[in-house]
Design a protein around this motif. Structure first.
Motif, short mmCIF file in Angstrom:
data_model
loop_
_atom_site.label_atom_id
_atom_site.label_comp_id
_atom_site.label_asym_id
_atom_site.label_seq_id
_atom_site.Cartn_x
_atom_site.Cartn_y
_atom_site.Cartn_z
N UNK A 6 0.83 -1.20 0.00
CA UNK A 6 0.00 0.00 0.00
C UNK A 6 0.87 1.26 0.00
N UNK A 7 1.92 1.25 0.82
CA UNK A 7 2.81 2.41 0.92
C UNK A 7 3.43 2.75 -0.43
N UNK A 8 3.90 1.74 -1.12
CA UNK A 8 4.50 1.97 -2.44
C UNK A 8 3.49 2.46 -3.45
N UNK A 9 2.30 1.89 -3.42
CA UNK A 9 1.27 2.31 -4.38
C UNK A 9 0.75 3.71 -4.10
N UNK A 10 0.74 4.12 -2.84
CA UNK A 10 0.25 5.45 -2.50
C UNK A 10 1.09 6.54 -3.16
N UNK A 11 2.41 6.40 -3.10
CA UNK A 11 3.28 7.42 -3.70
C UNK A 11 2.95 7.61 -5.18
N UNK A 12 2.86 6.49 -5.90
CA UNK A 12 2.60 6.58 -7.33
C UNK A 12 1.17 7.02 -7.62
N UNK A 19 -0.45 14.25 -12.04
CA UNK A 19 -0.20 14.27 -13.49
C UNK A 19 -1.39 14.89 -14.22
N UNK A 20 -2.59 14.65 -13.71
CA UNK A 20 -3.79 15.20 -14.32
C UNK A 20 -3.79 16.73 -14.25
N UNK A 21 -3.51 17.27 -13.05
CA UNK A 21 -3.42 18.72 -12.87
C UNK A 21 -2.87 19.04 -11.49
N UNK A 71 0.51 21.51 -5.37
CA UNK A 71 1.63 20.66 -5.77
C UNK A 71 1.57 20.42 -7.26
N UNK A 72 2.74 20.44 -7.89
CA UNK A 72 2.87 20.23 -9.33
C UNK A 72 3.91 19.15 -9.58
N UNK A 73 3.60 18.26 -10.48
CA UNK A 73 4.52 17.20 -10.87
C UNK A 73 5.69 17.80 -11.65
N UNK A 74 6.89 17.41 -11.31
CA UNK A 74 8.09 17.87 -12.03
C UNK A 74 8.39 16.90 -13.17
N UNK A 75 9.35 17.24 -13.98
CA UNK A 75 9.78 16.33 -15.05
C UNK A 75 10.29 15.02 -14.44
#
Length: 105
Positions: A6-12, A19-21, A71-75
């Motif tokens: 669960x911990x690993x999946x939460x980050x992604x 990624x959506x916005x 929060x914004x996703x970086x490259x």
């Protein structure tokens, strides 16, 4: 679900939402509710960790006289998410092996 998995999946999952916005904590929680429910006490350490790893950046926007942290996703975050999806085949192979062992009793 196992806590480590669960911990690993939460980050992604958080990265996928971003990624959506760009978004702020409450909206991330709402978006994830139907996917993998998460609490504030779980989300904010994740956001802090992934920001520290350079996967997201934060910025503040005034809303109703208060600052709201977005929060914004970086490259690097985009690349990390892409690499996770690309490596999913390996995860499927392991899960299928485990399922086979369980099914064969």
């Amino acid at each position: 679900m196992d806590i480590q998995l669960r911990r690993g999946l939460l980050d992604y999952s958080v990265l996928a939402v971003l990624k959506e916005k760009d978004s702020y904590g409450y909206m991330i929680i709402k978006k994830m509710d139907s996917i993998l429910p998460i609490s504030e006490s779980t989300l904010y350490p994740i956001l802090k960790r992934i920001e520290g790893n350079g996967l997201v950046v934060s910025y503040s926007v005034e809303h109703n006289g208060r600052l709201r942290k977005y929060y914004r996703l970086t490259e690097k975050g985009h690349d990390s998410l892409k690499n996770f999806v690309e490596s999913w085949h390996e995860v499927e192979t392991v899960i299928n092996y485990i399922k086979g062992a369980v099914d064969n009793k």
